[in-house]
Scaffold this active site. Structure first.
Site, short mmCIF file in Angstrom:
data_model
loop_
_atom_site.label_atom_id
_atom_site.label_comp_id
_atom_site.label_asym_id
_atom_site.label_seq_id
_atom_site.Cartn_x
_atom_site.Cartn_y
_atom_site.Cartn_z
N LYS A 14 6.24 -19.09 50.44
CA LYS A 14 4.93 -19.80 49.97
C LYS A 14 4.45 -20.61 51.30
O LYS A 14 3.17 -20.06 51.54
CB LYS A 14 5.31 -20.90 48.82
CG LYS A 14 5.80 -20.35 47.66
CD LYS A 14 5.97 -21.61 46.58
CE LYS A 14 7.11 -22.72 47.16
NZ LYS A 14 8.46 -22.23 47.15
N ARG A 89 4.75 -28.63 39.91
CA ARG A 89 6.22 -28.04 39.79
C ARG A 89 6.75 -28.32 38.57
O ARG A 89 7.74 -27.92 38.31
CB ARG A 89 6.90 -28.93 40.85
CG ARG A 89 7.54 -28.02 41.82
CD ARG A 89 8.01 -28.77 42.87
NE ARG A 89 9.26 -28.17 43.87
CZ ARG A 89 8.85 -27.84 45.05
NH1 ARG A 89 7.52 -27.85 45.51
NH2 ARG A 89 9.50 -27.09 45.86
N ARG A 128 16.91 -20.69 58.39
CA ARG A 128 15.78 -21.29 58.55
C ARG A 128 15.72 -22.30 59.69
O ARG A 128 16.57 -23.39 59.49
CB ARG A 128 15.01 -21.78 57.27
CG ARG A 128 13.74 -22.51 57.69
CD ARG A 128 12.81 -22.95 56.69
NE ARG A 128 13.20 -23.73 55.73
CZ ARG A 128 12.51 -23.73 54.48
NH1 ARG A 128 11.42 -23.54 54.24
NH2 ARG A 128 13.14 -24.80 53.61
N ARG A 161 16.18 -28.18 58.18
CA ARG A 161 15.96 -29.10 57.20
C ARG A 161 17.07 -29.46 56.43
O ARG A 161 17.89 -28.82 55.96
CB ARG A 161 14.81 -28.58 56.18
CG ARG A 161 13.53 -28.72 56.37
CD ARG A 161 12.55 -27.76 55.54
NE ARG A 161 12.63 -28.10 54.10
CZ ARG A 161 11.83 -27.42 53.15
NH1 ARG A 161 10.95 -26.75 53.65
NH2 ARG A 161 12.06 -27.66 51.82
N ARG A 172 18.54 -26.51 44.20
CA ARG A 172 17.22 -26.33 44.46
C ARG A 172 16.85 -25.19 43.26
O ARG A 172 15.72 -25.43 42.74
CB ARG A 172 16.38 -26.20 45.74
CG ARG A 172 16.41 -27.65 46.28
CD ARG A 172 16.28 -27.39 48.16
NE ARG A 172 15.10 -26.83 48.39
CZ ARG A 172 14.75 -26.32 49.78
NH1 ARG A 172 15.72 -26.11 50.62
NH2 ARG A 172 13.70 -25.69 49.65
P1 AP5 Z 1 9.01 -20.45 53.63
O1 AP5 Z 1 7.74 -19.81 53.72
O2 AP5 Z 1 9.10 -21.83 54.28
O3 AP5 Z 1 9.34 -20.61 52.08
P2 AP5 Z 1 8.84 -21.76 50.83
O4 AP5 Z 1 8.75 -20.79 49.75
O5 AP5 Z 1 7.57 -22.45 51.41
O6 AP5 Z 1 10.14 -22.34 50.99
P3 AP5 Z 1 10.37 -24.19 51.01
O7 AP5 Z 1 11.84 -24.17 51.23
O8 AP5 Z 1 9.50 -24.75 51.84
O9 AP5 Z 1 10.03 -24.40 49.39
P4 AP5 Z 1 10.57 -25.39 48.50
O10 AP5 Z 1 9.31 -25.15 47.37
O11 AP5 Z 1 11.75 -25.60 48.17
O12 AP5 Z 1 10.10 -26.70 49.32
P5 AP5 Z 1 8.93 -27.69 49.71
O13 AP5 Z 1 8.92 -28.09 50.74
O14 AP5 Z 1 7.66 -27.41 48.62
O15 AP5 Z 1 10.17 -19.49 54.24
C1 AP5 Z 1 11.34 -19.86 54.08
C2 AP5 Z 1 12.19 -18.93 55.15
O16 AP5 Z 1 12.22 -17.59 54.92
C3 AP5 Z 1 11.68 -19.22 56.42
O17 AP5 Z 1 12.79 -19.26 57.54
C4 AP5 Z 1 10.61 -18.13 56.54
O18 AP5 Z 1 10.60 -17.75 58.14
C5 AP5 Z 1 11.54 -17.05 55.97
N1 AP5 Z 1 10.62 -15.97 55.15
C6 AP5 Z 1 9.69 -16.01 54.63
N2 AP5 Z 1 8.95 -15.07 54.36
C7 AP5 Z 1 9.76 -13.90 54.48
C8 AP5 Z 1 10.13 -12.73 54.37
N3 AP5 Z 1 9.03 -12.15 53.53
N4 AP5 Z 1 11.08 -12.16 54.66
C9 AP5 Z 1 12.18 -12.82 55.31
N5 AP5 Z 1 12.15 -14.06 55.53
C10 AP5 Z 1 11.06 -14.79 55.14
O19 AP5 Z 1 9.60 -29.23 48.77
C11 AP5 Z 1 10.88 -29.69 49.50
C12 AP5 Z 1 10.92 -30.96 48.42
O20 AP5 Z 1 10.16 -31.96 48.09
C13 AP5 Z 1 11.34 -30.59 46.88
O21 AP5 Z 1 12.71 -30.16 46.64
C14 AP5 Z 1 11.11 -31.82 46.16
O22 AP5 Z 1 12.35 -32.83 46.45
C15 AP5 Z 1 9.81 -32.23 46.81
N6 AP5 Z 1 8.79 -31.99 46.37
C16 AP5 Z 1 7.65 -31.05 46.80
N7 AP5 Z 1 6.79 -30.79 46.10
C17 AP5 Z 1 7.18 -31.54 44.82
C18 AP5 Z 1 6.40 -31.75 43.50
N8 AP5 Z 1 5.09 -31.26 43.17
N9 AP5 Z 1 7.04 -32.63 42.44
C19 AP5 Z 1 8.30 -33.08 42.65
N10 AP5 Z 1 8.88 -33.08 43.99
C20 AP5 Z 1 8.23 -32.14 45.10
#
Ligand code: AP5
Length: 215
Positions: A14, A89, A128, A161, A172
């Site tokens: 994402k 979410r 990552r 992270r 997660r």
């Molecule tokens: P990346 O692009 O970072 O993936 P992502 O989907 O953004 O993953 P995240 O881990 O950031 O998402 P998340 O939803 O768990 O965490 P968030 O920060 O929102 O890619 C991941 C890796 O893969 C990278 O190394 C990249 O290089 C690689 N990659 C990407 N595309 C690829 C491909 N096509 N092929 C190969 N490799 C690839 O949330 C974190 C925490 O915040 C949550 O757990 C929660 O505690 C809190 N939080 C956030 N939002 C909310 C909400 N709305 N409500 C409640 N809690 C929340």
């Protein structure tokens, strides 16, 4: 199409895709994960409340996130187009967002779901690394920096992270299935859910996303 939500499990790409797409089509990229990590780093009230949930891979309580997004909706930050990455979410978050949009005369064009398998998620997140200065993300072994352990752009030492540790990643994924996946149905019922295969090369995912937004 300029008002979008990105959905998908942790590690589905994402953030990687939202940054590029937002730049390409000239809209705001708003990541609740990034906002929360900044709040934790700065030790704000929000950060203090969010920290322990994030470390365990649990969701931060709805009211905190809904308040955060409501401010951005009402102050016009999202008025010229956006990609929401990580919000909503939960079903209550999706329902609140819908109400905020009605109140502020805004509409949602699409909810784009990036589909990736659990094993691919674990593989990606265990490789990552990110730059704490510019937030650029790297991946071992597919997208390595030129010099091991340091950012290509600013030379800062790369970090991992805390919630990318495998046991936390698996939690997660469970949390995603229980609390976030039901919103796929919410947006399917609104007729705006679009599914994109996230398990292909990043450039191929980006091409598919461009086709979706240019339709
Ligand atoms: P990346 O692009 O970072 O993936 P992502 O989907 O953004 O993953 P995240 O881990 O950031 O998402 P998340 O939803 O768990 O965490 P968030 O920060 O929102 O890619 C991941 C890796 O893969 C990278 O190394 C990249 O290089 C690689 N990659 C990407 N595309 C690829 C491909 N096509 N092929 C190969 N490799 C690839 O949330 C974190 C925490 O915040 C949550 O757990 C929660 O505690 C809190 N939080 C956030 N939002 C909310 C909400 N709305 N409500 C409640 N809690 C929340």
């Amino acid at each position: 199409m300029k008002n979008m939500i990105f959905l998908g499990p942790p590690g589905s790409g994402k953030g990687t895709q939202a940054v590029k797409l937002a730049e390409k089509i000239g809209v705001i990229h708003l990541s609740t994960g990034d906002l929360l990590r900044t709040a934790v780093k700065e030790g704000t009230d929000l950060g203090k409340q969010a920290k322990e949930y994030m470390e365990k891979g649990e969701l931060v309580p709805d009211h905190l996130l809904i308040g955060l997004i409501e401010t951005k909706v009402t102050n016009g930050y999202l008025s010229n187009g956006f990609i929401l990455d990580g919000f909503p979410r939960t079903v209550p978050q999706a329902e609140s967002l819908k109400k905020m949009f009605v109140k502020n005369n805004m509409n949602m064009d699409s909810a784009i779901l990036l589909q990736v398998s659990d094993e691919e998620v674990v593989r990606r997140l265990s490789g990552r690394w990110f730059c704490p200065t510019c937030q650029r993300t790297y991946n071992h072994p597919s997208n390595m920096p030129k010099n091991e352990g340091v950012c290509d752009d600013d030379g800062a030492k790369l970090q991992r992270r805390p919630d990318d540790e495998e046991s936390v990643v698996r939690n997660r994924l469970e949390v995603y299935k229980k609390q976030t996946q039901p919103i796929e149905e919410f947006y399917r019922n609104e007729s705006i859910l679009i599914e994109v295969t996230g398990e292909q090369a990043p450039t191929a995912v980006f091409e598919d996303l461009l086709k979706v937004v240019n339709k």
